[in-house]
Design an enzyme around this catalytic site. Structure first.
Site, mmCIF file in Angstrom:
data_model
loop_
_atom_site.group_PDB
_atom_site.id
_atom_site.type_symbol
_atom_site.label_atom_id
_atom_site.label_comp_id
_atom_site.label_asym_id
_atom_site.label_seq_id
_atom_site.Cartn_x
_atom_site.Cartn_y
_atom_site.Cartn_z
ATOM 1 N N LYS A 31 34.620 46.264 34.001
ATOM 2 C CA LYS A 31 33.624 46.069 35.057
ATOM 3 C C LYS A 31 32.935 47.394 35.404
ATOM 4 C CE LYS A 31 35.997 42.099 37.212
ATOM 5 N NZ LYS A 31 36.607 41.602 38.477
ATOM 6 N N TYR A 77 30.688 33.838 37.360
ATOM 7 C CA TYR A 77 31.533 33.575 38.528
ATOM 8 C C TYR A 77 31.160 32.281 39.236
ATOM 9 C CZ TYR A 77 33.981 38.056 38.257
ATOM 10 O OH TYR A 77 34.790 39.092 37.866
ATOM 11 N N ASN A 118 38.598 45.612 40.705
ATOM 12 C CA ASN A 118 39.833 45.605 39.914
ATOM 13 C C ASN A 118 39.605 45.944 38.433
ATOM 14 O OD1 ASN A 118 38.615 43.222 39.362
ATOM 15 N ND2 ASN A 118 40.142 41.926 40.352
ATOM 16 N N HIS A 177 37.930 42.233 33.957
ATOM 17 C CA HIS A 177 38.043 40.780 33.988
ATOM 18 C C HIS A 177 38.798 40.377 32.737
ATOM 19 C CE1 HIS A 177 37.029 36.535 33.958
ATOM 20 N NE2 HIS A 177 36.802 36.688 32.664
ATOM 21 N N GLU A 224 33.653 31.537 28.646
ATOM 22 C CA GLU A 224 33.225 32.921 28.868
ATOM 23 C C GLU A 224 32.812 33.606 27.560
ATOM 24 O OE1 GLU A 224 36.639 34.436 30.914
ATOM 25 O OE2 GLU A 224 36.170 33.365 32.762
HETATM 26 P P1 IDP Z 1 40.678 36.938 38.412
HETATM 27 O O1 IDP Z 1 39.629 38.000 38.106
HETATM 28 O O2 IDP Z 1 42.045 37.534 38.567
HETATM 29 O O3 IDP Z 1 40.643 35.791 37.419
HETATM 30 P P2 IDP Z 1 39.214 35.256 40.304
HETATM 31 O O4 IDP Z 1 39.839 34.408 41.380
HETATM 32 O O5 IDP Z 1 38.604 34.580 39.129
HETATM 33 O O6 IDP Z 1 40.332 36.322 39.849
HETATM 34 O O7 IDP Z 1 38.130 36.161 41.039
HETATM 35 C C1 IDP Z 1 37.133 36.847 40.321
HETATM 36 C C2 IDP Z 1 36.947 38.226 40.922
HETATM 37 O O8 IDP Z 1 36.510 38.095 42.299
HETATM 38 C C3 IDP Z 1 38.210 39.062 41.027
HETATM 39 O O9 IDP Z 1 38.524 39.724 39.814
HETATM 40 C C4 IDP Z 1 37.867 40.025 42.133
HETATM 41 O O10 IDP Z 1 37.004 41.076 41.669
HETATM 42 C C5 IDP Z 1 37.071 39.134 43.087
HETATM 43 N N1 IDP Z 1 37.902 38.487 44.112
HETATM 44 C C6 IDP Z 1 38.699 37.403 43.944
HETATM 45 N N2 IDP Z 1 39.309 37.042 45.099
HETATM 46 C C7 IDP Z 1 38.871 37.906 46.026
HETATM 47 C C8 IDP Z 1 39.151 38.046 47.433
HETATM 48 O O11 IDP Z 1 39.894 37.276 48.068
HETATM 49 N N3 IDP Z 1 38.535 39.087 48.072
HETATM 50 C C9 IDP Z 1 37.691 39.935 47.429
HETATM 51 N N4 IDP Z 1 37.411 39.850 46.107
HETATM 52 C C10 IDP Z 1 37.988 38.849 45.402
HETATM 53 MG MG MG Z 2 39.102 34.375 37.046
#
Ligand code: IDP
Ligand code: MG
Length: 173
Positions: A16, A56, A128, A131, A142
């Site tokens: 990212k 997303y 984070n 992805h 994806e």
């Molecule tokens: P993942 O990346 O672990 O699969 P997802 O639920 O698909 O998690 O969420 C996509 C991205 O959205 C996450 O990687 C993170 O950057 C962001 N994200 C997810 N949940 C939250 C939250 O509760 N607060 C802030 N950012 C979030």
């Molecule tokens: Mg995800």
């Protein structure tokens, strides 16, 4: 490995904008490096809003959706994402494990997100750094969203051939 694992899969990894801007690419690739994790496609992508929103789309109803899109568009870092397809046995699950929990504060310290992730202080978005596809269905969707078949060295999904006329950019002679 004791037995041969035939469950060969492909998964999408994105480094990212925070990972690229903070020069973490090499560190992240090193953590993903393993003889069973084969890179079969890679490219640097200048992300546009349509691509970010499609990627997303399952989070459209979340309160952080707009900030998440801005994050992927590079609002706070750089407008670039490194997209990679990895192939290998049980690769989806294994790379998710190396990546770590979604919330970097909850991710184990030996995971990529645990090592390098942080939380954006202004918006609370989880920065984070990577992805990685969560399951088979997501991986297929994806991979097809980020790559065309001819960009993948080992094509695992059905393709079709379409004749089309279009203007393409070429190096000037
Ligand atoms: P993942 O990346 O672990 O699969 P997802 O639920 O698909 O998690 O969420 C996509 C991205 O959205 C996450 O990687 C993170 O950057 C962001 N994200 C997810 N949940 C939250 C939250 O509760 N607060 C802030 N950012 C979030
Ligand atoms: Mg995800």
């Amino acid at each position: 490995m004791d037995e041969q694992n035939d469950n060969v899969e492909q998964t999408l990894v994105l480094i990212k904008p925070d990972g690229l801007q903070r020069s973490l690419t090499g560190n992240i690739l090193a953590l993903l490096s393993h003889p069973d994790n084969i890179i079969v496609a890679t490219k640097l992508v200048k992300v546009n809003r349509a691509l970010a929103e499609e990627h997303y789309s399952h989070l459209k109803q979340k309160p952080f959706f707009e900030d998440l899109i801005k994050f992927l568009l590079g609002e706070w870092h750089t407008n670039r994402v490194l997209a990679i397809i990895y192939e290998g046995p049980d690769i989806i699950k294994r790379i998710r494990a190396t990546g770590g929990a979604t919330n970097p504060e909850e991710a184990k310290p030996d995971t990529i997100r645990g090592k390098y992730g942080r939380i954006h202080s202004k918006t609370g978005v989880y920065e984070n750094v990577i992805h990685c596809s969560a399951n088979n269905e997501d991986a297929e969707r994806e991979i097809k969203l980020w790559f065309e078949p001819d960009e993948v060295v080992n094509i695992r999904f059905p393709v079709e051939y379409i004749v089309e006329e279009r203007t393409v950019m070429k190096w000037k002679k």
